[in-house]
Design a protein around this motif. Structure first.
Motif, short mmCIF file in Angstrom:
data_model
loop_
_atom_site.label_atom_id
_atom_site.label_comp_id
_atom_site.label_asym_id
_atom_site.label_seq_id
_atom_site.Cartn_x
_atom_site.Cartn_y
_atom_site.Cartn_z
N ILE A 41 0.86 -1.18 0.00
CA ILE A 41 0.00 0.00 0.00
C ILE A 41 0.90 1.23 0.00
CG2 ILE A 41 -1.81 1.28 1.19
CD1 ILE A 41 -2.65 -1.32 2.55
N LEU A 42 0.78 2.07 -1.01
CA LEU A 42 1.60 3.26 -1.16
C LEU A 42 0.79 4.51 -0.79
CD1 LEU A 42 3.18 2.41 -4.64
CD2 LEU A 42 4.03 1.78 -2.37
N ASP A 69 -5.27 9.00 -0.17
CA ASP A 69 -5.28 8.52 -1.55
C ASP A 69 -4.26 7.39 -1.62
OD1 ASP A 69 -6.17 8.53 -4.16
OD2 ASP A 69 -4.74 10.05 -4.84
N SER A 70 -4.72 6.18 -1.81
CA SER A 70 -3.81 5.03 -1.80
C SER A 70 -3.59 4.49 -3.22
CB SER A 70 -4.37 3.90 -0.93
OG SER A 70 -4.42 4.28 0.43
N CYS A 71 -2.39 4.05 -3.46
CA CYS A 71 -2.07 3.25 -4.64
C CYS A 71 -1.62 1.88 -4.14
CB CYS A 71 -0.94 3.87 -5.45
SG CYS A 71 -1.24 5.57 -5.98
N TYR A 72 -1.69 0.90 -4.98
CA TYR A 72 -1.37 -0.47 -4.56
C TYR A 72 -0.43 -1.10 -5.59
CZ TYR A 72 -5.54 0.46 -1.80
OH TYR A 72 -6.47 1.02 -0.96
N LEU A 73 0.69 -1.59 -5.11
CA LEU A 73 1.68 -2.24 -5.96
C LEU A 73 1.63 -3.74 -5.70
CD1 LEU A 73 4.05 -1.84 -7.98
CD2 LEU A 73 5.57 -1.73 -5.98
N LEU A 82 0.68 -2.00 -10.98
CA LEU A 82 0.40 -0.84 -10.14
C LEU A 82 -1.06 -0.47 -10.33
CD1 LEU A 82 1.42 1.47 -8.28
CD2 LEU A 82 1.88 2.79 -10.36
N TRP A 83 -1.80 -0.41 -9.22
CA TRP A 83 -3.22 -0.04 -9.25
C TRP A 83 -3.35 1.41 -8.82
CZ3 TRP A 83 -7.83 -1.21 -11.04
CH2 TRP A 83 -8.98 -0.79 -10.39
N ASP A 84 -3.71 2.27 -9.76
CA ASP A 84 -3.82 3.72 -9.59
C ASP A 84 -2.44 4.35 -9.36
OD1 ASP A 84 -6.51 3.90 -10.09
OD2 ASP A 84 -7.13 4.00 -8.01
N THR A 85 -2.36 5.65 -9.69
CA THR A 85 -1.07 6.35 -9.57
C THR A 85 -1.14 7.57 -8.66
OG1 THR A 85 -1.40 7.81 -11.50
CG2 THR A 85 -0.50 5.60 -11.93
N GLY A 86 -2.32 7.85 -8.09
CA GLY A 86 -2.43 8.91 -7.10
C GLY A 86 -2.40 10.31 -7.68
N LEU A 275 1.60 -0.03 5.75
CA LEU A 275 2.01 0.72 4.57
C LEU A 275 3.40 0.30 4.11
CD1 LEU A 275 0.73 4.33 5.39
CD2 LEU A 275 -0.48 2.44 4.28
N SER A 276 3.67 0.54 2.84
CA SER A 276 4.98 0.27 2.26
C SER A 276 6.07 1.01 3.06
CB SER A 276 5.01 0.72 0.80
OG SER A 276 6.23 0.46 0.20
N PRO A 277 7.22 0.38 3.31
CA PRO A 277 7.73 -0.86 2.71
C PRO A 277 7.20 -2.15 3.33
CG PRO A 277 9.38 0.06 4.16
CD PRO A 277 8.25 1.05 4.14
N GLY A 278 6.30 -2.07 4.29
CA GLY A 278 5.61 -3.26 4.74
C GLY A 278 4.73 -3.77 3.60
N PHE A 279 4.23 -4.98 3.75
CA PHE A 279 3.43 -5.55 2.66
C PHE A 279 2.51 -6.64 3.21
CE2 PHE A 279 7.56 -7.69 2.84
CZ PHE A 279 7.19 -9.03 2.96
N TYR A 280 1.59 -7.05 2.35
CA TYR A 280 0.67 -8.15 2.65
C TYR A 280 0.99 -9.33 1.73
CZ TYR A 280 -2.10 -4.91 5.45
OH TYR A 280 -2.51 -4.01 6.40
#
Length: 281
Positions: A41-42, A69-73, A82-86, A275-280
């Motif tokens: 999550i960016l 406003d989140s983007c998702y890598l 990449l989902w959305d660019t914000g 949130l990034s740099p954490g991840f799921y």
């Protein structure tokens, strides 16, 4: 025939049946064998919505609300998506952010650029195989020009949606116009879900993670949890009936896939996420 040998022969079919059942259960578990490895999550913007009754007609009139406003890598074994660019990275250099012309709209700031967050993960824009947009509004497509070699996945209805000021998307960018739902990698792990209403070609994204399970990324099919819980349709949406139908579609998918709903602009929800740099996974 020796008793021990008879016992082994009798046990054989039962053993094979148990093994097959185990394999079926493993392969049918949500996301277990899917190609998705990680989801980041960016932070793609922080803002204050001046009057949230724009999204909930007749309710919360004049009330402001913090928005995100989140983007998702998404890391898939076949490449990055990449989902959305914000909102545009250029907003990060504006001392007071980007004030909207309409004070009821969202005043955006950019505390972290998308470019810096990708760099922190060791990912170059040229590494991104696909950029998929929920829709073409600038808080979701603000950095699209950063990815001139990535394949753009967007609904055809969104791509063809006319404007009064020229093309909605930069001509010459690689694009796959989608009509309806689309299995991005062909393994059922990442699926574009047509959810028209907010815009003519709005779409959401269903991601099946191996450990977390299914996650449904809302885009702007819904803006914050209270609106989702009460199925409120914004006045500013392109089509109210389509919006209501898309909300029901998301609910049906959540029930079928046992998925979480991650609402793009909901700050309270995002504050509880990794949130990034954490991840799921």
């Amino acid at each position: 025939m020796a008793p021990k040998r008879i016992a082994l022969l009798l046990a054989g079919p039962a053993f094979l049946l148990a093994a097959c059942q185990s394999m079926w259960q493993s392969s049918s578990a949500p996301g277990r064998n899917a190609g998705v490895e990680r989801l980041y999550i960016l932070n793609c913007g922080e803002g204050v919505a001046g009057d949230i009754s724009r999204w909930s007609p007749g309710v919360n009139v004049g009330k402001s609300m913090d928005f995100v406003d989140s983007c998702y890598l998404i890391k898939h074994r076949e490449g990055w998506l990449l989902w959305d660019t914000g909102v545009a990275d250029a907003i990060a250099a504006m001392p007071d952010g980007q004030r909207p012309a309409d004070p009821r709209a969202t005043h955006w700031r950019r505390p972290k650029t998308l470019a810096a967050q990708l760099q922190q993960l060791g990912v170059k824009p040229s590494d991104i195989k696909y950029v998929a947009l929920s829709h073409s509004h600038p808080d979701h497509s603000g950095n699209l020009a950063m990815f001139p070699r990535s394949m753009l996945l967007v609904q055809k209805a969104e791509y063809d949606w006319p404007t009064t000021s020229g093309p909605r998307f930069q001509p010459g960018l690689p694009v796959t116009p989608i009509e309806g739902d689309h299995d991005v990698f062909g393994d059922g792990s990442v699926t574009l879900v047509a959810t028209a209403g907010h815009t003519p070609g709005h779409q959401s994204l269903l991601v099946k993670l191996p450990k977390t399970g299914a996650v449904l990324l809302s885009g702007d099919a819904v803006h914050f949890k209270d609106n989702w819980d009460n199925r409120r349709v914004p006045d500013i949406n392109f089509n109210k009936e389509q919006t209501a139908a898309s909300m029901q579609r998301l609910a049906d998918i959540m029930a079928k896939e046992k998925s979480q709903l991650w609402i793009n602009h909901d700050k309270a929800q995002r504050d509880g996420q990794r949130l990034s740099p954490g991840f799921y996974e």
